[in-house]
Scaffold this motif. Structure first.
Motif, PDB file in Angstrom:
ATOM      1  N   PHE A  16     -36.346  27.698 -29.540  1.00  0.00           N
ATOM      2  CA  PHE A  16     -34.881  28.113 -29.245  1.00  0.00           C
ATOM      3  C   PHE A  16     -34.821  27.565 -27.761  1.00  0.00           C
ATOM      4  CE2 PHE A  16     -37.380  31.700 -29.278  1.00  0.00           C
ATOM      5  CZ  PHE A  16     -37.077  32.243 -28.020  1.00  0.00           C
ATOM      6  N   HIS A  17     -33.605  27.211 -27.301  1.00  0.00           N
ATOM      7  CA  HIS A  17     -33.537  26.902 -25.849  1.00  0.00           C
ATOM      8  C   HIS A  17     -33.211  28.366 -25.003  1.00  0.00           C
ATOM      9  CE1 HIS A  17     -32.577  22.873 -27.088  1.00  0.00           C
ATOM     10  NE2 HIS A  17     -33.359  22.721 -25.921  1.00  0.00           N
ATOM     11  N   ALA A  18     -33.358  28.398 -23.862  1.00  0.00           N
ATOM     12  CA  ALA A  18     -32.987  29.565 -23.146  1.00  0.00           C
ATOM     13  C   ALA A  18     -32.592  28.990 -21.691  1.00  0.00           C
ATOM     14  CB  ALA A  18     -34.118  30.484 -22.823  1.00  0.00           C
ATOM     15  N   TYR A  19     -31.500  29.394 -21.125  1.00  0.00           N
ATOM     16  CA  TYR A  19     -30.915  29.408 -19.738  1.00  0.00           C
ATOM     17  C   TYR A  19     -31.955  29.775 -18.751  1.00  0.00           C
ATOM     18  CZ  TYR A  19     -27.991  29.057 -15.804  1.00  0.00           C
ATOM     19  OH  TYR A  19     -27.291  28.808 -14.659  1.00  0.00           O
ATOM     20  N   VAL A  20     -32.322  29.309 -17.833  1.00  0.00           N
ATOM     21  CA  VAL A  20     -33.324  29.615 -16.658  1.00  0.00           C
ATOM     22  C   VAL A  20     -32.593  29.509 -15.447  1.00  0.00           C
ATOM     23  CG1 VAL A  20     -35.634  29.714 -15.705  1.00  0.00           C
ATOM     24  CG2 VAL A  20     -35.392  29.137 -18.156  1.00  0.00           C
ATOM     25  N   ALA A  21     -32.572  30.681 -14.584  1.00  0.00           N
ATOM     26  CA  ALA A  21     -32.352  30.501 -13.200  1.00  0.00           C
ATOM     27  C   ALA A  21     -33.367  31.024 -12.350  1.00  0.00           C
ATOM     28  CB  ALA A  21     -31.010  31.361 -13.048  1.00  0.00           C
ATOM     29  N   ARG A  22     -33.594  30.141 -11.599  1.00  0.00           N
ATOM     30  CA  ARG A  22     -34.949  30.345 -10.517  1.00  0.00           C
ATOM     31  C   ARG A  22     -34.475  30.814  -9.220  1.00  0.00           C
ATOM     32  NH1 ARG A  22     -39.121  28.474 -13.744  1.00  0.00           N
ATOM     33  NH2 ARG A  22     -38.614  27.238 -15.228  1.00  0.00           N
ATOM     34  N   PRO A  27     -40.891  34.276  -7.312  1.00  0.00           N
ATOM     35  CA  PRO A  27     -40.133  35.482  -8.006  1.00  0.00           C
ATOM     36  C   PRO A  27     -40.810  36.896  -7.893  1.00  0.00           C
ATOM     37  CG  PRO A  27     -40.333  33.602  -9.420  1.00  0.00           C
ATOM     38  CD  PRO A  27     -41.264  33.363  -8.570  1.00  0.00           C
ATOM     39  N   LYS A  28     -40.064  37.774  -7.774  1.00  0.00           N
ATOM     40  CA  LYS A  28     -40.864  39.220  -7.374  1.00  0.00           C
ATOM     41  C   LYS A  28     -40.822  39.609  -9.056  1.00  0.00           C
ATOM     42  CE  LYS A  28     -36.276  41.167  -5.983  1.00  0.00           C
ATOM     43  NZ  LYS A  28     -35.580  41.921  -4.935  1.00  0.00           N
ATOM     44  N   ALA A  29     -40.382  39.311  -9.961  1.00  0.00           N
ATOM     45  CA  ALA A  29     -40.356  39.905 -11.167  1.00  0.00           C
ATOM     46  C   ALA A  29     -39.374  38.955 -12.041  1.00  0.00           C
ATOM     47  CB  ALA A  29     -40.134  41.093 -11.327  1.00  0.00           C
ATOM     48  N   ALA A  30     -39.188  39.189 -13.268  1.00  0.00           N
ATOM     49  CA  ALA A  30     -38.123  38.225 -13.964  1.00  0.00           C
ATOM     50  C   ALA A  30     -37.312  39.390 -14.831  1.00  0.00           C
ATOM     51  CB  ALA A  30     -39.046  37.682 -15.265  1.00  0.00           C
ATOM     52  N   VAL A  31     -36.381  38.937 -15.131  1.00  0.00           N
ATOM     53  CA  VAL A  31     -35.243  39.594 -16.035  1.00  0.00           C
ATOM     54  C   VAL A  31     -34.682  38.696 -16.909  1.00  0.00           C
ATOM     55  CG1 VAL A  31     -32.808  40.586 -15.889  1.00  0.00           C
ATOM     56  CG2 VAL A  31     -34.333  41.104 -13.827  1.00  0.00           C
ATOM     57  N   GLN A  46     -23.949  33.157 -15.612  1.00  0.00           N
ATOM     58  CA  GLN A  46     -23.499  33.754 -14.239  1.00  0.00           C
ATOM     59  C   GLN A  46     -24.505  34.861 -13.778  1.00  0.00           C
ATOM     60  OE1 GLN A  46     -21.415  32.196 -11.594  1.00  0.00           O
ATOM     61  NE2 GLN A  46     -22.972  33.738 -10.432  1.00  0.00           N
ATOM     62  N   LYS A  47     -24.980  35.735 -14.914  1.00  0.00           N
ATOM     63  CA  LYS A  47     -25.470  36.900 -14.613  1.00  0.00           C
ATOM     64  C   LYS A  47     -26.948  36.311 -14.330  1.00  0.00           C
ATOM     65  CE  LYS A  47     -22.643  40.230 -17.100  1.00  0.00           C
ATOM     66  NZ  LYS A  47     -22.302  40.921 -16.260  1.00  0.00           N
ATOM     67  N   CYS A  48     -27.349  35.647 -15.014  1.00  0.00           N
ATOM     68  CA  CYS A  48     -28.773  34.890 -14.762  1.00  0.00           C
ATOM     69  C   CYS A  48     -28.781  34.369 -13.468  1.00  0.00           C
ATOM     70  CB  CYS A  48     -28.875  33.974 -15.633  1.00  0.00           C
ATOM     71  SG  CYS A  48     -29.571  34.203 -17.256  1.00  0.00           S
ATOM     72  N   ASP A  49     -27.875  33.802 -12.694  1.00  0.00           N
ATOM     73  CA  ASP A  49     -27.758  33.033 -11.471  1.00  0.00           C
ATOM     74  C   ASP A  49     -27.779  34.469 -10.528  1.00  0.00           C
ATOM     75  OD1 ASP A  49     -27.569  30.662 -12.556  1.00  0.00           O
ATOM     76  OD2 ASP A  49     -25.288  30.604 -12.368  1.00  0.00           O
ATOM     77  N   ASP A  50     -27.044  35.349 -10.818  1.00  0.00           N
ATOM     78  CA  ASP A  50     -27.003  36.451  -9.794  1.00  0.00           C
ATOM     79  C   ASP A  50     -28.331  37.241  -9.865  1.00  0.00           C
ATOM     80  OD1 ASP A  50     -24.339  36.133  -9.390  1.00  0.00           O
ATOM     81  OD2 ASP A  50     -23.584  37.674 -10.875  1.00  0.00           O
ATOM     82  N   TRP A  51     -29.088  37.302 -10.892  1.00  0.00           N
ATOM     83  CA  TRP A  51     -30.430  37.873 -10.633  1.00  0.00           C
ATOM     84  C   TRP A  51     -31.124  36.915  -9.947  1.00  0.00           C
ATOM     85  CZ3 TRP A  51     -30.671  42.665 -11.014  1.00  0.00           C
ATOM     86  CH2 TRP A  51     -30.100  43.635 -11.740  1.00  0.00           C
ATOM     87  N   ALA A  52     -31.105  35.773  -9.987  1.00  0.00           N
ATOM     88  CA  ALA A  52     -32.035  34.604  -9.334  1.00  0.00           C
ATOM     89  C   ALA A  52     -31.779  34.869  -7.895  1.00  0.00           C
ATOM     90  CB  ALA A  52     -31.738  33.292  -9.734  1.00  0.00           C
ATOM     91  N   ALA A  53     -30.462  35.031  -7.549  1.00  0.00           N
ATOM     92  CA  ALA A  53     -30.210  35.262  -6.126  1.00  0.00           C
ATOM     93  C   ALA A  53     -30.780  36.419  -5.608  1.00  0.00           C
ATOM     94  CB  ALA A  53     -28.541  35.348  -5.862  1.00  0.00           C
ATOM     95  N   LYS A  54     -31.147  37.208  -6.624  1.00  0.00           N
ATOM     96  CA  LYS A  54     -31.881  38.598  -6.039  1.00  0.00           C
ATOM     97  C   LYS A  54     -33.180  38.440  -5.756  1.00  0.00           C
ATOM     98  CE  LYS A  54     -28.110  42.070  -7.303  1.00  0.00           C
ATOM     99  NZ  LYS A  54     -27.089  41.042  -7.502  1.00  0.00           N
ATOM    100  N   GLY A  55     -33.750  37.418  -6.392  1.00  0.00           N
ATOM    101  CA  GLY A  55     -35.147  37.140  -6.077  1.00  0.00           C
ATOM    102  C   GLY A  55     -35.937  37.169  -7.419  1.00  0.00           C
ATOM    103  N   TYR A  56     -35.170  37.310  -8.490  1.00  0.00           N
ATOM    104  CA  TYR A  56     -35.763  37.442  -9.938  1.00  0.00           C
ATOM    105  C   TYR A  56     -35.751  36.102 -10.700  1.00  0.00           C
ATOM    106  CZ  TYR A  56     -35.319  42.363  -9.173  1.00  0.00           C
ATOM    107  OH  TYR A  56     -35.475  43.892  -8.634  1.00  0.00           O
ATOM    108  N   LEU A  57     -36.777  35.713 -11.251  1.00  0.00           N
ATOM    109  CA  LEU A  57     -36.608  34.675 -12.389  1.00  0.00           C
ATOM    110  C   LEU A  57     -35.844  35.290 -13.532  1.00  0.00           C
ATOM    111  CD1 LEU A  57     -37.753  31.993 -13.551  1.00  0.00           C
ATOM    112  CD2 LEU A  57     -39.743  33.327 -14.833  1.00  0.00           C
ATOM    113  N   SER A  58     -34.978  34.577 -14.077  1.00  0.00           N
ATOM    114  CA  SER A  58     -34.184  34.969 -15.172  1.00  0.00           C
ATOM    115  C   SER A  58     -33.831  34.071 -16.185  1.00  0.00           C
ATOM    116  CB  SER A  58     -32.529  35.345 -14.559  1.00  0.00           C
ATOM    117  OG  SER A  58     -31.903  36.192 -15.280  1.00  0.00           O
TER     118      SER A  58
END
Length: 233
Positions: A16-22, A27-31, A46-58
Motif C-alpha cells: 500500500f502507499h503512504a504519504y511521507v513528509a521529511r 529526524p528526531k523521531a517519526a510520527v 498537511q498534518k504530516c507536513d506540519d510534523w515534518a516542520a517540527k523535525g519529525y519524519l511523518s
C-alpha cells in the motif's frame, strides 16, 4: 520534502502507499498520522507536513487501499461524507492495525537503530490509535475524538507506552455515556491521559473546513506536540 512510498504488508499479501513528509536534516523521531474516514486527503497530508516542520519524519498510510486505493474525500460535501461512512462500514480494522504496524516498522527502518515512532489519529484514526497502543509497540499514541473506544476498554491491559486522548464533550458521534465510560476505565491508568474540551464537537481539530474550532484545535495540538517531545524526543 514529501513523496509517496510503497510499504509491504506484514503477511506479504500486498502493498500500500503512504504519504511521507521529511524534515530538514536528521529526524528526531517519526510520527504516523492515521487518517479519518476521508482517506489521506489534503488535511491529513498537511498534518504530516506540519510534523515534518517540527523535525519529525511523518507518514500517513492509505488504510482504505483494499477498498478504494488513493481515495480522498471532503467532510464538508454531504455526498462524500456519506461515501466515507460507507467505506468505514466495510473497513477491516484488524487489517488496518496490521498496516499501521507495517508503517511503524518502515519508519523505524528509515530512522535507524533506536528510533522512536509515535502515532496520532483522528476520528476512525483516533480509535485506531488506541488499538495501536494496545496491540503494537508504538512508543506513544494520540487519539483525537476516537469513536467507540468505550467498547475497547477490555484491551487496556495491553497499553505499555504513553497514550493521550482528546475528547470533545459535545461529540455527536460519542455519547456522554461513552465518554463517561472512557473516563471510568482509563482515568486511573498510569500511562493514559485524557483531556476534555467543553462545547467542542467531532472534528474540531480538522486541518481545514467547517468542522474546525480554531482555539480548541490549537490547544489540543499544543498538548500533542508537548506529549511527543516528552515521549519521542
Amino acid at each position: 520534502m514529501s513523496e509517496m512510498i510503497s510499504i509491504d504488508t506484514i503477511d506479504g499479501s500486498g502493498s500500500f502507499h503512504a504519504y511521507v513528509a521529511r524534515p530538514e536534516g536528521t529526524p528526531k523521531a517519526a510520527v504516523i498520522v492515521i487518517q479519518e474516514i476521508f482517506g489521506v486527503n489534503p488535511g491529513i497530508r498537511q498534518k504530516c507536513d506540519d510534523w515534518a516542520a517540527k523535525g519529525y519524519l511523518s507518514l500517513a498510510p492509505d488504510l482504505f487501499w483494499r477498498l478504494e486505493p488513493g481515495i480522498q474525500l471532503d467532510a464538508d460535501v454531504p455526498e462524500q461524507f456519506q461515501q466515507a461512512l460507507e467505506l468505514m462500514g466495510k473497513f477491516n480494522q484488524d487489517a488496518g492495525i496490521r498496516d499501521i504496524e507495517a508503517t511503524i516498522r518502515a519508519a523505524r527502518a528509515q530512522l535507524g537503530e533506536g528510533g522512536k515512532v509515535g502515532v496520532v489519529g483522528f476520528c476512525l484514526g483516533g480509535r485506531l490509535a488506541f488499538m495501536t497502543a494496545t496491540r503494537t509497540d508504538s512508543d506513544a499514541s494520540v487519539g483525537y475524538y476516537g469513536v467507540g473506544i468505550d467498547n475497547l476498554l477490555g484491551e487496556k491491559h495491553g497499553i505499555s507506552r504513553p497514550v493521550l486522548l482528546h475528547i470533545p464533550q459535545a461529540d455527536h458521534f460519542v455519547s456522554p455515556e461513552a465518554q463517561a465510560a472512557m473516563h471510568d476505565g482509563l482515568d486511573d491508568h498510569p500511562r493514559v491521559t485524557l483531556f476534555d474540551y467543553a462545547g467542542e464537537d467531532h472534528g474540531f481539530a480538522d486541518t481545514f473546513g467547517k468542522r474546525r474550532s480554531d482555539e480548541a484545535a490549537k490547544l489540543a495540538d499544543a498538548r500533542t506536540a508537548e506529549f511527543f517531545v516528552k515521549n519521542l524526543g
